[in-house]
Design a protein around this motif. Sequence first.
Motif, PDB file in Angstrom:
ATOM      1  N   UNK A 116      -1.151   7.463   7.926  1.00 19.14           N
ATOM      2  CA  UNK A 116      -2.296   6.894   7.233  1.00 19.14           C
ATOM      3  C   UNK A 116      -1.769   5.930   6.178  1.00 19.14           C
ATOM      4  N   UNK A 117      -2.346   4.734   6.113  1.00 18.43           N
ATOM      5  CA  UNK A 117      -1.960   3.783   5.065  1.00 18.43           C
ATOM      6  C   UNK A 117      -3.178   3.409   4.232  1.00 18.43           C
ATOM      7  N   UNK A 118      -3.012   3.429   2.924  1.00 19.51           N
ATOM      8  CA  UNK A 118      -4.064   2.996   2.016  1.00 19.51           C
ATOM      9  C   UNK A 118      -3.652   1.676   1.380  1.00 19.51           C
ATOM     10  N   UNK A 119      -4.527   0.691   1.514  1.00 24.07           N
ATOM     11  CA  UNK A 119      -4.239  -0.630   0.952  1.00 24.07           C
ATOM     12  C   UNK A 119      -5.553  -1.319   0.610  1.00 24.07           C
ATOM     13  N   UNK A 120      -5.641  -1.843  -0.610  1.00 20.84           N
ATOM     14  CA  UNK A 120      -6.812  -2.598  -1.065  1.00 20.84           C
ATOM     15  C   UNK A 120      -8.117  -1.827  -0.832  1.00 20.84           C
ATOM     16  N   UNK A 121      -8.076  -0.518  -1.077  1.00 17.75           N
ATOM     17  CA  UNK A 121      -9.275   0.292  -0.947  1.00 17.75           C
ATOM     18  C   UNK A 121      -9.652   0.666   0.466  1.00 17.75           C
ATOM     19  N   UNK A 122      -8.804   0.311   1.445  1.00 18.07           N
ATOM     20  CA  UNK A 122      -9.052   0.625   2.845  1.00 18.07           C
ATOM     21  C   UNK A 122      -8.036   1.665   3.331  1.00 18.07           C
ATOM     22  N   UNK A 123      -8.487   2.532   4.216  1.00 14.85           N
ATOM     23  CA  UNK A 123      -7.601   3.517   4.829  1.00 14.85           C
ATOM     24  C   UNK A 123      -7.479   3.203   6.315  1.00 14.85           C
ATOM     25  N   UNK A 124      -6.260   3.106   6.813  1.00  9.55           N
ATOM     26  CA  UNK A 124      -6.054   2.801   8.216  1.00  9.55           C
ATOM     27  C   UNK A 124      -5.069   3.750   8.871  1.00  9.55           C
ATOM     28  N   UNK A 125      -5.134   3.810  10.204  1.00  9.44           N
ATOM     29  CA  UNK A 125      -4.197   4.587  11.007  1.00  9.44           C
ATOM     30  C   UNK A 125      -3.235   3.618  11.663  1.00  9.44           C
ATOM     31  N   UNK A 126      -1.936   3.875  11.516  1.00 11.26           N
ATOM     32  CA  UNK A 126      -0.935   2.971  12.066  1.00 11.26           C
ATOM     33  C   UNK A 126       0.201   3.701  12.739  1.00 11.26           C
ATOM     34  N   UNK A 173       0.809  -1.206   0.000  1.00  7.61           N
ATOM     35  CA  UNK A 173       0.000   0.000   0.000  1.00  7.61           C
ATOM     36  C   UNK A 173       0.845   1.259   0.000  1.00  7.61           C
ATOM     37  N   UNK A 174       0.176   2.394   0.205  1.00  9.62           N
ATOM     38  CA  UNK A 174       0.838   3.690   0.219  1.00  9.62           C
ATOM     39  C   UNK A 174       0.661   4.337   1.581  1.00  9.62           C
ATOM     40  N   UNK A 175       1.607   5.208   1.947  1.00 11.78           N
ATOM     41  CA  UNK A 175       1.663   5.813   3.268  1.00 11.78           C
ATOM     42  C   UNK A 175       1.623   7.332   3.131  1.00 11.78           C
ATOM     43  N   UNK A 176       0.943   7.983   4.082  1.00  8.68           N
ATOM     44  CA  UNK A 176       0.828   9.447   4.028  1.00  8.68           C
ATOM     45  C   UNK A 176       0.584  10.006   5.424  1.00  8.68           C
ATOM     46  N   UNK A 177       0.502  11.321   5.503  1.00  8.02           N
ATOM     47  CA  UNK A 177       0.215  12.129   6.708  1.00  8.02           C
ATOM     48  C   UNK A 177       1.010  11.686   7.940  1.00  8.02           C
ATOM     49  N   UNK A 178       2.331  11.542   7.831  1.00  4.92           N
ATOM     50  CA  UNK A 178       3.096  11.133   9.023  1.00  4.92           C
ATOM     51  C   UNK A 178       3.161  12.251  10.057  1.00  4.92           C
ATOM     52  N   UNK A 179       3.137  11.885  11.323  1.00  3.91           N
ATOM     53  CA  UNK A 179       3.293  12.865  12.395  1.00  3.91           C
ATOM     54  C   UNK A 179       4.016  12.200  13.555  1.00  3.91           C
TER      55      UNK A 179
END
Length: 430
Positions: free
Chosen positions: A346-356, A329-335
Amino acid sequence: MVRGLVVLLALALPARAQLELDVTRGNIQPVPIAIPAFLSLAGNPQLGPAIAEVVTSDLQRSGLFLPLDPSAFVERSASADAVPNFANWRLANAQALVIGGVEQLADGRLRTEFRLWDVFGGDQVAGQQFFTSPENWRRVAHIIADAIYERLTGERGYFDTRIVFVDESGPKDNRTKRLAIMDQDGANIRYLTGGSDLVLTPRFSPSTQEITYMSYDGGTPRVYLLNIESGQRELVGDFPGMTFAPRFSPDGQQVIMSLQQDGNANIYTMDLRTRRTTRLTDDAAIDTSPSYSPDGSKIVFESDRGGSQQLYVMEANGANPQRITFGEGTYSTPVWSPRGDYIAFTRRRAGQFGIGLIRPDGSGERMLTEGFHNEGPTWAPNGRVLMFFRDTPGGNGGPQLWTIDVSGYNEFRVPTPGFASDPAWSPLIN
């Protein structure tokens, strides 16, 4: 608004206490705590119960405390200073007990006091009193919750804080977006902009009551500083091309952001004292969403320089960028966490967005929550809780604010008047 400093005075207590909660362990069993309605000694009789209700709500949402049902209480204290009958509170299964009182003084101020008791040890483990104006009663309740949290966990609380966010209203294809601010529990909401211009990515200063944000004022994206108390707005600068994701440095003296020129975006800092800009990345890619480590020595950012959006960490001067994410997946909005131990994303994978979360060296990646759309994490100042926004599929729904702790448990929705996105958590209020 934060007006009138709260005066804190310690009440007498023993030097040592037995009741403590080890928050470093996994699967923490919440501490059963009894919080009877505070005694209303003079003035508004509703203030005592209201303060106790806010303290109860704060502690319950932390996931570390289990406030007991008041119907199980067999004792009603006649004085906040009286030593409780601990046998009665043990019958109610309480391990900790909070007794408090509030009264309005002749000069109009409120005097609020509380005492925290170890039921099994029979000791007072904390006690304070506060003098403030009546409109600050909710803030006093948050400060009391912080004091209880800190005394029993050994870590600073996070309840006397505020959230700035983007308030959204109207149909999906024509949303009005305003900057708004509220207490961390959703109370005392106040609007900071009128909604005539699109606003994005508000971020708190770590050192002042200021925020930085983007506004499409007149159709042009610009970065602004806004003093929350005075309402004074200041343009940080006019930059050619597009500007993205401004954020303060840990000392509050710089703003770091992404500027787009000639089809690619790079990361720049601006010294707020001199207005001098410094370019940190120079890459034929999109580098954006920078966030400093709490000591200011490193920066995490997202970049597609490797072919997809991933997270990188570099020195504060832009040197030695290292990729830290390699998952699907892809990764964004790091803090970066205020503790420095984790980076939320935020990670986007297989149409899902998760917080990790991931450690700054790239180890220990784990997801806290996943679904249709979860995005935009922001840290509580003690680094144990995250807030983010979540949207649901279908219908005419919109984004809402949620909190979750670093264990991945204790998800709670934060109430807002309308839809809400892009939250930013303040430092503890001074």
